[in-house]
Design an enzyme around this catalytic site. Structure first.
Site, PDB file in Angstrom:
ATOM      1  N   HIS A   1       0.867  -1.187   0.000  1.00 38.64           N
ATOM      2  CA  HIS A   1       0.000   0.000   0.000  1.00 38.64           C
ATOM      3  C   HIS A   1       0.899   1.230   0.000  1.00 38.64           C
ATOM      4  O   HIS A   1       1.892   1.280   0.719  1.00 38.64           O
ATOM      5  CB  HIS A   1      -0.888   0.016   1.257  1.00 38.64           C
ATOM      6  CG  HIS A   1      -1.687   1.278   1.372  1.00 38.64           C
ATOM      7  ND1 HIS A   1      -2.875   1.461   0.690  1.00 38.64           N
ATOM      8  CD2 HIS A   1      -1.456   2.429   2.038  1.00 38.64           C
ATOM      9  CE1 HIS A   1      -3.335   2.667   0.955  1.00 38.64           C
ATOM     10  NE2 HIS A   1      -2.488   3.271   1.772  1.00 38.64           N
TER      11      HIS A   1
ATOM     12  N   ASP B   1     -15.621   2.252   7.216  1.00 36.28           N
ATOM     13  CA  ASP B   1     -14.656   3.261   6.769  1.00 36.28           C
ATOM     14  C   ASP B   1     -15.321   4.288   5.859  1.00 36.28           C
ATOM     15  O   ASP B   1     -15.017   5.477   5.932  1.00 36.28           O
ATOM     16  CB  ASP B   1     -13.481   2.605   6.048  1.00 36.28           C
ATOM     17  CG  ASP B   1     -12.463   3.654   5.611  1.00 36.28           C
ATOM     18  OD1 ASP B   1     -11.952   4.360   6.492  1.00 36.28           O
ATOM     19  OD2 ASP B   1     -12.207   3.797   4.401  1.00 36.28           O
TER      20      ASP B   1
ATOM     21  N   ARG C   1     -15.242  12.409   8.445  1.00 37.52           N
ATOM     22  CA  ARG C   1     -13.930  13.027   8.718  1.00 37.52           C
ATOM     23  C   ARG C   1     -13.690  14.186   7.764  1.00 37.52           C
ATOM     24  O   ARG C   1     -13.169  15.234   8.133  1.00 37.52           O
ATOM     25  CB  ARG C   1     -12.812  11.983   8.552  1.00 37.52           C
ATOM     26  CG  ARG C   1     -12.685  11.044   9.736  1.00 37.52           C
ATOM     27  CD  ARG C   1     -11.808   9.868   9.396  1.00 37.52           C
ATOM     28  NE  ARG C   1     -10.457  10.257   9.072  1.00 37.52           N
ATOM     29  CZ  ARG C   1      -9.606   9.514   8.351  1.00 37.52           C
ATOM     30  NH1 ARG C   1      -9.972   8.333   7.892  1.00 37.52           N
ATOM     31  NH2 ARG C   1      -8.398   9.933   8.119  1.00 37.52           N
TER      32      ARG C   1
ATOM     33  N   SER D   1      -8.142   3.508   9.090  1.00 38.54           N
ATOM     34  CA  SER D   1      -8.810   3.499   7.788  1.00 38.54           C
ATOM     35  C   SER D   1      -8.026   2.634   6.785  1.00 38.54           C
ATOM     36  O   SER D   1      -8.580   1.756   6.122  1.00 38.54           O
ATOM     37  CB  SER D   1      -8.919   4.952   7.292  1.00 38.54           C
ATOM     38  OG  SER D   1      -9.268   5.007   5.947  1.00 38.54           O
TER      39      SER D   1
ATOM     40  N   LYS E   1      -8.866  -1.753   5.776  1.00 42.04           N
ATOM     41  CA  LYS E   1      -9.142  -2.186   4.392  1.00 42.04           C
ATOM     42  C   LYS E   1      -8.098  -3.195   3.926  1.00 42.04           C
ATOM     43  O   LYS E   1      -8.415  -4.171   3.250  1.00 42.04           O
ATOM     44  CB  LYS E   1      -9.176  -0.965   3.463  1.00 42.04           C
ATOM     45  CG  LYS E   1     -10.431  -0.131   3.681  1.00 42.04           C
ATOM     46  CD  LYS E   1     -10.469   1.105   2.823  1.00 42.04           C
ATOM     47  CE  LYS E   1      -9.475   2.122   3.284  1.00 42.04           C
ATOM     48  NZ  LYS E   1      -9.650   3.482   2.842  1.00 42.04           N
TER      49      LYS E   1
HETATM   50  N1  URA Z   1      -6.200   6.703   2.695  1.00 39.72           N
HETATM   51  C1  URA Z   1      -7.200   6.041   3.305  1.00 39.72           C
HETATM   52  O1  URA Z   1      -7.657   4.995   2.842  1.00 39.72           O
HETATM   53  N2  URA Z   1      -7.687   6.548   4.458  1.00 39.72           N
HETATM   54  C2  URA Z   1      -7.216   7.680   5.017  1.00 39.72           C
HETATM   55  O2  URA Z   1      -7.681   8.056   6.043  1.00 39.72           O
HETATM   56  C3  URA Z   1      -6.174   8.349   4.355  1.00 39.72           C
HETATM   57  C4  URA Z   1      -5.668   7.830   3.192  1.00 39.72           C
END
Ligand code: URA
Length: 463
Positions: A91, A181, A188, A203, A207
């Site tokens: 990621h 999320d 947010r 977050s 995922k």
């Molecule tokens: N990418 C995400 O998936 N979540 C965040 O909060 C910031 C970047």
């Protein structure tokens, strides 16, 4: 009998600096996803209040691991067990021209196709669930969707079948994966709580962990194009993510990598796919475009770590050498064609990728004096790419397949008066002026060479 949990109590608890219990966190997240229009178990106002309390007070490692886990299991999750492979992903926190995913998925798929190894080491699979461009950063899905027919919206069953056949898949999040999320992120965005490293960590990691990963390599950007404003903030986020991944049983390593200039030659959508095709088809190092050197190096280093964590290399450095071999041998390109065809993409466009690049407006910026390319605000470069039409200002906006930029020089390069520095591409001639002014303002040519920094600044792993 356990007492019911009231959202207001959880908010007050965090607001006043207490540590939340596992039950409080899990019940709050469950209420978020279980609420209906007629049964508001928790209101948007209450969720926003808790987000602000977390923003102000932070979370301890146990609270963070619990929040991440509660979010991870808030919807459907991917079960990789029947594949009997080592499931791994990478990621990136996002950057400009960052297309390493387009190289890493096929490199690892090529390694996966070559396994199980004679020594009985399990094969590899990469369920790469990616995002879209937002703000100054690009998105893997937008790049892939410039390939005619390419389907990024697979169900988890289709993802499973693609992995079984190809060893890697490149897809978007399903509507039912980590629904908590989606709700939290939208709030947010409206409440000034996006920047909390704890909320960013939960977050991202919820995922990634929903992909049922054995290992995860994180590319956390530092420098003027990074999502986090300072090196220390990027490092803190990297440490939180490594700790959270390890706590949940996923081997997690973070590399802090430089984002002081766009990665590689092109930044945009189709042009980034084109750059990767050129790299995967180059059979000799001298066939590679010099502007792609940093991209190839970073992709090999990240793949090298993945191969090492999957036990396919003795060290990360050996893994990087192996990765480069998969690129130069054409094995990664073969794997790429298989993945794209399986996801319904038209591989005929790869025969002449330059012909598929069809901007209607082009302009080249030339150097106004000689010297050395000394610095730039890479975030500003990313915003220029977005304004050309390649990115989006808000979720849901359309993006242009053919907009973007080509860099003709890297930081530290000697520049001659009149030499091309950047070419701008757009599908609308009216969109060229503002990005041109932004790029002119941010590219600095100095009379002495700048001190350049290494691509990899630091590696963060479990102590
Ligand atoms: N990418 C995400 O998936 N979540 C965040 O909060 C910031 C970047």
């Amino acid at each position: 009998m356990t007492q019911p949990i009231h959202p207001i109590d959880v908010i007050l608890h965090k607001r006043d600096g207490h540590v939340l219990s596992e039950d409080e966190i899990r019940a709050f997240i469950r209420a978020i996803v279980d609420r209906t229009p007629t049964n508001q178990l928790v209101t948007d106002a209450q969720i926003a209040a808790l987000l602000m309390a977390v923003f102000q007070r932070g979370l301890d490692p146990h609270e963070l691991a619990t929040l991440t886990s509660a979010m991870r299991y808030s919807g459907e999750i991917f079960d990789a067990t029947p594949l009997h492979t080592f499931t791994i992903d990478k990621h990136s926190t996002g950057g400009v021209g960052d297309k390493t995913s387009l190289l890493i998925a096929p490199i690892l798929a090529a390694a996966g196709l070559a396994s199980p190894t004679p020594a009985g080491i399990p094969g590899i699979c990469v369920p790469m669930i990616s995002g879209r461009s937002l703000g100054h950063t690009g998105g893997t899905l937008d790049k892939l969707e410039t390939i005619p027919g390419f389907n990024t919206q697979l169900t988890l069953d289709q993802l499973f079948l693609t992995l079984e056949k190809c060893g890697a898949a490149m897809v978007g999040q399903t509507p039912h994966l980590v629904p908590a999320d989606r709700i939290l992120y939208a709030l947010r965005d409206h409440t000034g709580t996006v920047e909390s490293p704890f909320l960013i960590c939960a977050s991202i990691m919820s995922k990634k962990l929903a992909e049922d990963l054995k290992a995860l390599v994180l590319d956390v950007k530092v420098g003027s194009g990074a999502f986090m404003p300072t090196y220390d903030q990027s490092k803190f986020l990297a440490e939180l993510m490594v700790q959270t991944g390890e706590t949940s049983g996923t081997r997690t390593v973070a590399l802090l990598t430089g984002m002081d200039e766009p990665l590689g030659r092109f930044s945009g959508n189709w042009i980034e796919v084109w750059e990767c095709i050129d790299i995967m088809r180059a059979q000799r190092p001298q066939d590679r475009h010099p502007m792609s050197t940093d991209l190839i190096e970073l992709s090999n280093i990240l793949s090298g770590w993945m191969l090492y964590l999957a036990d396919h290399a003795i060290t990360p450095e050996d893994g990087a050498v192996l990765s480069n071999e998969y690129l130069l041998s054409g094995a990664a390109y073969k794997a790429w064609l298989k993945i794209v065809a399986t996801q319904c993409g038209d591989i005929a466009v790869f025969e002449d990728p330059a012909a598929h690049h069809q901007p209607t407006a082009t302009r080249t910026l030339a150097a106004t004096h000689s010297g050395y390319l000394a610095n730039m605000d890479c975030k500003q470069v990313g915003w220029a790419v977005q304004r050309l039409g390649a990115g989006r200002a808000k979720p849901g906006d359309p993006v242009s397949a053919h907009a973007g930029i080509e860099m003709h020089a890297k930081l530290g390069a000697e520049i001659k008066l009149g030499q091309p520095l950047i070419t701008l591409f757009s599908e609308d001639p009216d969109l060229l002026d503002e990005p041109e002014a932004m790029l002119r303002e941010t590219l600095h040519i100095a009379s002495t060479p700048p001190q350049t920094q290494p691509l990899i600044r630091e590696v963060i792993q479990k102590k």
